[in-house]
Design a protein around this motif. Structure first.
Motif, mmCIF file in Angstrom:
data_model
loop_
_atom_site.group_PDB
_atom_site.id
_atom_site.type_symbol
_atom_site.label_atom_id
_atom_site.label_comp_id
_atom_site.label_asym_id
_atom_site.label_seq_id
_atom_site.Cartn_x
_atom_site.Cartn_y
_atom_site.Cartn_z
ATOM 1 N N GLY A 1 53.083 -49.356 -28.189
ATOM 2 C CA GLY A 1 51.643 -49.259 -28.052
ATOM 3 C C GLY A 1 51.148 -48.029 -27.316
ATOM 4 N N GLN A 2 52.036 -47.119 -27.016
ATOM 5 C CA GLN A 2 51.621 -45.895 -26.332
ATOM 6 C C GLN A 2 52.419 -44.705 -26.831
ATOM 7 O OE1 GLN A 2 52.073 -46.847 -22.228
ATOM 8 N NE2 GLN A 2 54.238 -47.282 -22.373
ATOM 9 N N VAL A 3 51.866 -43.529 -26.595
ATOM 10 C CA VAL A 3 52.500 -42.291 -27.035
ATOM 11 C C VAL A 3 53.125 -41.600 -25.832
ATOM 12 C CG1 VAL A 3 52.034 -40.004 -28.031
ATOM 13 C CG2 VAL A 3 50.943 -42.016 -28.993
ATOM 14 N N THR A 4 54.314 -41.081 -26.025
ATOM 15 C CA THR A 4 55.024 -40.363 -24.971
ATOM 16 C C THR A 4 54.540 -38.918 -24.934
ATOM 17 O OG1 THR A 4 56.962 -41.742 -25.404
ATOM 18 C CG2 THR A 4 57.308 -39.744 -24.110
ATOM 19 N N ASP A 5 54.090 -38.488 -23.765
ATOM 20 C CA ASP A 5 53.657 -37.110 -23.558
ATOM 21 C C ASP A 5 54.616 -36.450 -22.574
ATOM 22 O OD1 ASP A 5 51.419 -37.222 -25.251
ATOM 23 O OD2 ASP A 5 50.170 -38.052 -23.665
ATOM 24 N N TYR A 6 54.762 -35.128 -22.671
ATOM 25 C CA TYR A 6 55.736 -34.447 -21.811
ATOM 26 C C TYR A 6 55.384 -33.008 -21.482
ATOM 27 C CZ TYR A 6 57.083 -33.410 -26.604
ATOM 28 O OH TYR A 6 57.054 -33.071 -27.916
ATOM 29 N N LEU A 7 54.334 -32.458 -22.047
ATOM 30 C CA LEU A 7 53.929 -31.087 -21.752
ATOM 31 C C LEU A 7 52.734 -31.128 -20.806
ATOM 32 C CD1 LEU A 7 54.188 -29.638 -25.375
ATOM 33 C CD2 LEU A 7 55.821 -29.344 -23.505
ATOM 34 N N HIS A 8 52.856 -30.483 -19.651
ATOM 35 C CA HIS A 8 51.825 -30.577 -18.620
ATOM 36 C C HIS A 8 51.484 -29.186 -18.097
ATOM 37 C CE1 HIS A 8 49.545 -32.475 -15.435
ATOM 38 N NE2 HIS A 8 50.156 -31.698 -14.552
ATOM 39 N N THR A 9 50.191 -28.865 -18.097
ATOM 40 C CA THR A 9 49.755 -27.550 -17.625
ATOM 41 C C THR A 9 49.148 -27.594 -16.228
ATOM 42 O OG1 THR A 9 47.555 -27.825 -18.573
ATOM 43 C CG2 THR A 9 49.225 -26.773 -19.962
ATOM 44 N N GLY A 10 48.698 -28.751 -15.780
ATOM 45 C CA GLY A 10 48.033 -28.862 -14.498
ATOM 46 C C GLY A 10 46.524 -28.788 -14.636
ATOM 47 N N TRP A 11 46.020 -28.131 -15.652
ATOM 48 C CA TRP A 11 44.583 -28.014 -15.861
ATOM 49 C C TRP A 11 44.140 -28.700 -17.153
ATOM 50 C CZ3 TRP A 11 43.426 -25.382 -20.331
ATOM 51 C CH2 TRP A 11 44.436 -24.567 -20.848
ATOM 52 N N TRP A 12 45.065 -29.256 -17.898
ATOM 53 C CA TRP A 12 44.778 -29.914 -19.172
ATOM 54 C C TRP A 12 45.542 -31.238 -19.178
ATOM 55 C CZ3 TRP A 12 41.260 -28.534 -22.659
ATOM 56 C CH2 TRP A 12 41.323 -29.087 -23.946
ATOM 57 N N PRO A 13 45.041 -32.264 -19.842
ATOM 58 C CA PRO A 13 45.810 -33.525 -19.889
ATOM 59 C C PRO A 13 47.197 -33.307 -20.488
ATOM 60 C CG PRO A 13 43.581 -33.855 -20.724
ATOM 61 C CD PRO A 13 43.754 -32.367 -20.531
ATOM 62 N N THR A 14 48.140 -34.094 -20.031
ATOM 63 C CA THR A 14 49.509 -34.005 -20.533
ATOM 64 C C THR A 14 49.502 -34.351 -22.026
ATOM 65 O OG1 THR A 14 50.279 -34.657 -18.352
ATOM 66 C CG2 THR A 14 51.861 -34.828 -20.142
ATOM 67 N N VAL B 1 46.613 -30.067 -33.591
ATOM 68 C CA VAL B 1 45.542 -29.129 -33.230
ATOM 69 C C VAL B 1 45.701 -27.804 -33.966
ATOM 70 C CG1 VAL B 1 44.590 -27.754 -31.326
ATOM 71 C CG2 VAL B 1 45.058 -30.192 -31.002
ATOM 72 N N LEU B 2 46.907 -27.242 -33.969
ATOM 73 C CA LEU B 2 47.109 -25.960 -34.648
ATOM 74 C C LEU B 2 46.902 -26.090 -36.157
ATOM 75 C CD1 LEU B 2 50.141 -24.469 -32.674
ATOM 76 C CD2 LEU B 2 47.710 -23.896 -32.471
ATOM 77 N N GLY B 3 47.347 -27.203 -36.738
ATOM 78 C CA GLY B 3 47.108 -27.436 -38.167
ATOM 79 C C GLY B 3 45.624 -27.533 -38.464
ATOM 80 N N GLY B 4 44.881 -28.228 -37.616
ATOM 81 C CA GLY B 4 43.434 -28.337 -37.803
ATOM 82 C C GLY B 4 42.736 -26.998 -37.676
ATOM 83 N N LEU B 5 43.136 -26.214 -36.671
ATOM 84 C CA LEU B 5 42.542 -24.884 -36.503
ATOM 85 C C LEU B 5 42.845 -23.989 -37.697
ATOM 86 C CD1 LEU B 5 43.237 -24.232 -32.713
ATOM 87 C CD2 LEU B 5 41.026 -24.721 -33.797
ATOM 88 N N ALA C 1 43.616 -38.806 -28.119
ATOM 89 C CA ALA C 1 43.358 -37.576 -27.376
ATOM 90 C C ALA C 1 42.492 -37.841 -26.147
ATOM 91 C CB ALA C 1 42.691 -36.553 -28.289
ATOM 92 N N PHE C 2 42.895 -37.261 -25.046
ATOM 93 C CA PHE C 2 42.184 -37.396 -23.769
ATOM 94 C C PHE C 2 42.077 -38.852 -23.329
ATOM 95 C CE2 PHE C 2 40.468 -33.672 -25.995
ATOM 96 C CZ PHE C 2 40.963 -32.682 -25.152
ATOM 97 N N SER C 3 43.017 -39.681 -23.745
ATOM 98 C CA SER C 3 43.076 -41.114 -23.406
ATOM 99 C C SER C 3 41.878 -41.910 -23.918
ATOM 100 C CB SER C 3 43.234 -41.308 -21.895
ATOM 101 O OG SER C 3 44.471 -40.781 -21.469
ATOM 102 N N VAL C 4 41.178 -41.384 -24.907
ATOM 103 C CA VAL C 4 40.072 -42.132 -25.511
ATOM 104 C C VAL C 4 40.643 -43.419 -26.103
ATOM 105 C CG1 VAL C 4 38.377 -42.136 -27.388
ATOM 106 C CG2 VAL C 4 38.701 -40.089 -25.980
ATOM 107 N N GLY C 5 40.023 -44.533 -25.801
ATOM 108 C CA GLY C 5 40.466 -45.822 -26.326
ATOM 109 C C GLY C 5 41.634 -46.425 -25.577
ATOM 110 N N ALA C 6 41.948 -45.898 -24.404
ATOM 111 C CA ALA C 6 43.105 -46.391 -23.648
ATOM 112 C C ALA C 6 42.980 -47.867 -23.300
ATOM 113 C CB ALA C 6 43.297 -45.560 -22.380
ATOM 114 N N ASN C 7 41.757 -48.371 -23.186
ATOM 115 C CA ASN C 7 41.554 -49.776 -22.832
ATOM 116 C C ASN C 7 41.394 -50.672 -24.051
ATOM 117 O OD1 ASN C 7 41.670 -49.200 -20.074
ATOM 118 N ND2 ASN C 7 39.508 -48.654 -20.029
#
Length: 171
Positions: free
Chosen positions: A128-141, A150-154, A68-74
């Motif tokens: 080694g990477q996850v494919t993302d495809y939903l983009h809002t412009g104000w939130w990471p893809t 997220v919804l399951g956790g909530l 999430a949020f590219s944490v650990g990307a490196n």
């Protein structure tokens, strides 16, 4: 042998019910995972030439080597795979152990989390990477699996707050 009739042990209905509940929750998780993996496969082909604008939610292809949020990307890919695999295993064990007695919504929430985690784990295992495809412009893809997690956790948090409370004794 004593000549006394022996009583056959009745089948344990609770054990059968527990097995059916576990199977139902695992099937729900598989449906969640399949939905995301199918859309990821579609997105890699359909969005390769550019994004599709959709107003508040665009379809835009992106790849995330982190969580999430590219944490650990490196971090090395094997570490990310091991960590996400461990987390997915913990969720699977929680689902398996709570399935026999869990409320239906609790099971749906765990199935959504497990399905999302499995989809992202399967996707990450390939390259080694996850494919993302939903983009809002104000939130990471992000992707549908992230939404399930997220919804399951909530939902789990909300259900935890709504825990059954003992009723006051009537006089």
């Amino acid at each position: 042998m004593t000549g006394e009739p022996t009583a056959a042990r009745p089948a344990a209905p609770a054990a059968g019910r527990a097995g059916r509940r576990r199977l139902a929750m695992l099937l729900a998780a598989a449906v969640f995972a399949s939905a995301d993996l199918g859309i990821k496969a579609w997105a890699e082909h359909a969005l390769a030439d550019g994004p599709i604008e959709g107003g508040p939610l665009d379809l835009q292809l992106a790849y995330n080597p982190g969580v999430a949020f590219s944490v650990g990307a490196n971090a090395p890919g094997w570490i990310m795979l091991a960590v996400t695999g461990l987390i997915t295993t913990v969720v699977a064990v929680a689902l398996w152990r709570t399935a026999p007695t869990a409320r239906r919504l609790w099971g749906v929430a765990l199935a959504a989390i497990l399905g999302g985690a499995c989809a992202n784990l399967i996707d990450r295992a390939a390259d080694g990477q996850v494919t993302d495809y939903l983009h809002t412009g104000w939130w990471p893809t992000f992707n549908l699996a992230d939404t399930f997690i997220v919804l399951g956790g909530l939902l789990l948090v909300a259900l935890s707050w709504r825990a059954d409370r003992p009723r006051p004794a009537q006089t």
